[in-house]
Motif scaffolding. Sequence first.
Motif, PDB file in Angstrom:
ATOM      1  N   ASP A 199     -13.187  20.537 -25.367  1.00 18.66           N
ATOM      2  CA  ASP A 199     -13.368  20.777 -26.800  1.00 18.66           C
ATOM      3  C   ASP A 199     -14.828  20.943 -27.199  1.00 18.66           C
ATOM      4  O   ASP A 199     -15.155  21.772 -28.044  1.00 18.66           O
ATOM      5  CB  ASP A 199     -12.733  19.649 -27.613  1.00 18.66           C
ATOM      6  N   ARG A 200     -15.713  20.154 -26.615  1.00 21.39           N
ATOM      7  CA  ARG A 200     -17.142  20.245 -26.955  1.00 21.39           C
ATOM      8  C   ARG A 200     -17.698  21.620 -26.591  1.00 21.39           C
ATOM      9  O   ARG A 200     -18.413  22.235 -27.372  1.00 21.39           O
ATOM     10  CB  ARG A 200     -17.921  19.142 -26.218  1.00 21.39           C
ATOM     11  N   VAL A 201     -17.343  22.130 -25.416  1.00 21.24           N
ATOM     12  CA  VAL A 201     -17.798  23.449 -24.984  1.00 21.24           C
ATOM     13  C   VAL A 201     -17.116  24.531 -25.826  1.00 21.24           C
ATOM     14  O   VAL A 201     -17.749  25.528 -26.201  1.00 21.24           O
ATOM     15  CB  VAL A 201     -17.530  23.657 -23.479  1.00 21.24           C
ATOM     16  N   LYS A 202     -15.846  24.324 -26.134  1.00 22.68           N
ATOM     17  CA  LYS A 202     -15.116  25.278 -26.971  1.00 22.68           C
ATOM     18  C   LYS A 202     -15.793  25.414 -28.328  1.00 22.68           C
ATOM     19  O   LYS A 202     -15.963  26.514 -28.836  1.00 22.68           O
ATOM     20  CB  LYS A 202     -13.662  24.836 -27.144  1.00 22.68           C
ATOM     21  N   TRP A 203     -16.202  24.278 -28.899  1.00 18.86           N
ATOM     22  CA  TRP A 203     -16.885  24.281 -30.192  1.00 18.86           C
ATOM     23  C   TRP A 203     -18.183  25.087 -30.108  1.00 18.86           C
ATOM     24  O   TRP A 203     -18.470  25.899 -30.981  1.00 18.86           O
ATOM     25  CB  TRP A 203     -17.160  22.834 -30.617  1.00 18.86           C
ATOM     26  N   SER A 226     -17.067  27.235 -41.276  1.00 14.85           N
ATOM     27  CA  SER A 226     -15.932  26.343 -41.035  1.00 14.85           C
ATOM     28  C   SER A 226     -16.038  25.663 -39.676  1.00 14.85           C
ATOM     29  O   SER A 226     -15.771  24.464 -39.553  1.00 14.85           O
ATOM     30  CB  SER A 226     -14.623  27.131 -41.141  1.00 14.85           C
ATOM     31  N   VAL A 227     -16.434  26.418 -38.646  1.00 15.53           N
ATOM     32  CA  VAL A 227     -16.595  25.823 -37.314  1.00 15.53           C
ATOM     33  C   VAL A 227     -17.731  24.801 -37.328  1.00 15.53           C
ATOM     34  O   VAL A 227     -17.610  23.719 -36.744  1.00 15.53           O
ATOM     35  CB  VAL A 227     -16.841  26.917 -36.242  1.00 15.53           C
ATOM     36  N   LEU A 228     -18.808  25.114 -38.009  1.00 19.30           N
ATOM     37  CA  LEU A 228     -19.938  24.188 -38.072  1.00 19.30           C
ATOM     38  C   LEU A 228     -19.587  22.903 -38.826  1.00 19.30           C
ATOM     39  O   LEU A 228     -19.984  21.816 -38.423  1.00 19.30           O
ATOM     40  CB  LEU A 228     -21.144  24.865 -38.724  1.00 19.30           C
ATOM     41  N   ARG A 229     -18.849  23.044 -39.932  1.00 17.42           N
ATOM     42  CA  ARG A 229     -18.543  21.876 -40.761  1.00 17.42           C
ATOM     43  C   ARG A 229     -17.339  21.085 -40.272  1.00 17.42           C
ATOM     44  O   ARG A 229     -17.336  19.861 -40.302  1.00 17.42           O
ATOM     45  CB  ARG A 229     -18.297  22.316 -42.207  1.00 17.42           C
ATOM     46  N   LYS A 230     -16.287  21.779 -39.863  1.00 18.10           N
ATOM     47  CA  LYS A 230     -15.023  21.106 -39.552  1.00 18.10           C
ATOM     48  C   LYS A 230     -14.658  21.138 -38.075  1.00 18.10           C
ATOM     49  O   LYS A 230     -13.693  20.514 -37.666  1.00 18.10           O
ATOM     50  CB  LYS A 230     -13.891  21.744 -40.357  1.00 18.10           C
ATOM     51  N   GLY A 231     -15.376  21.946 -37.291  1.00 19.15           N
ATOM     52  CA  GLY A 231     -15.080  22.039 -35.874  1.00 19.15           C
ATOM     53  C   GLY A 231     -13.988  23.025 -35.516  1.00 19.15           C
ATOM     54  O   GLY A 231     -13.616  23.144 -34.358  1.00 19.15           O
TER      55      GLY A 231
END
Length: 178
Positions: free
Chosen positions: A87-91, A158-163
């Motif tokens: 998940d961390r790399v996906k983010w 959205s990705v930056l704020r909520k993942g």
Amino acid sequence: MTSKQGVIRRALDGLYQVSGALAALCLVAILVLIVVQMVARWVGDVFPGAPQYAGYMMAAASFLAFASALNGGAHIRVSILLNSVPDRVKWLLEIWCFGIATAVIAYFVYYAYWFVYWSWKFNEVSQAQDASALWIPQSVMVTGGGVLLIAFADNLISVLRKGTHRMGSSIVDQSFGE
């Protein structure tokens, strides 16, 4: 979510839906142009410029549909790679992808705007039978690109704020059990 965020969210979602609906209307306009051209041929008349107008409508339909398609999950994504990493790399990959996409479409919209401006300034017209002012169909390209820019930036934020992004899953993703 605050009420201000809710208003912005509804406005953005409405913008994407209106853009998609306008794209659908452009497709209907293509159908109407084809039918009118067929009827004109049957009665022995000519509808000059019909192929050019259909081409303008096709370009308009494409550009206006981009943002709606993005949020509907219809754009091609490399989900196999994204699903195989932690998940961390996906983010981080999501941030990188949306960041690059936002930058590329911003570059496109900026130069497309100037392209339209100079077409208007020099009063460029189509060299085909229709002799239409080219800035008119070109403006739709910039408008659709601008809405796509907003959609990419919206997903990046959205990705930056909520993942997570705001895109729906596509039919292809659903068929592979995502």
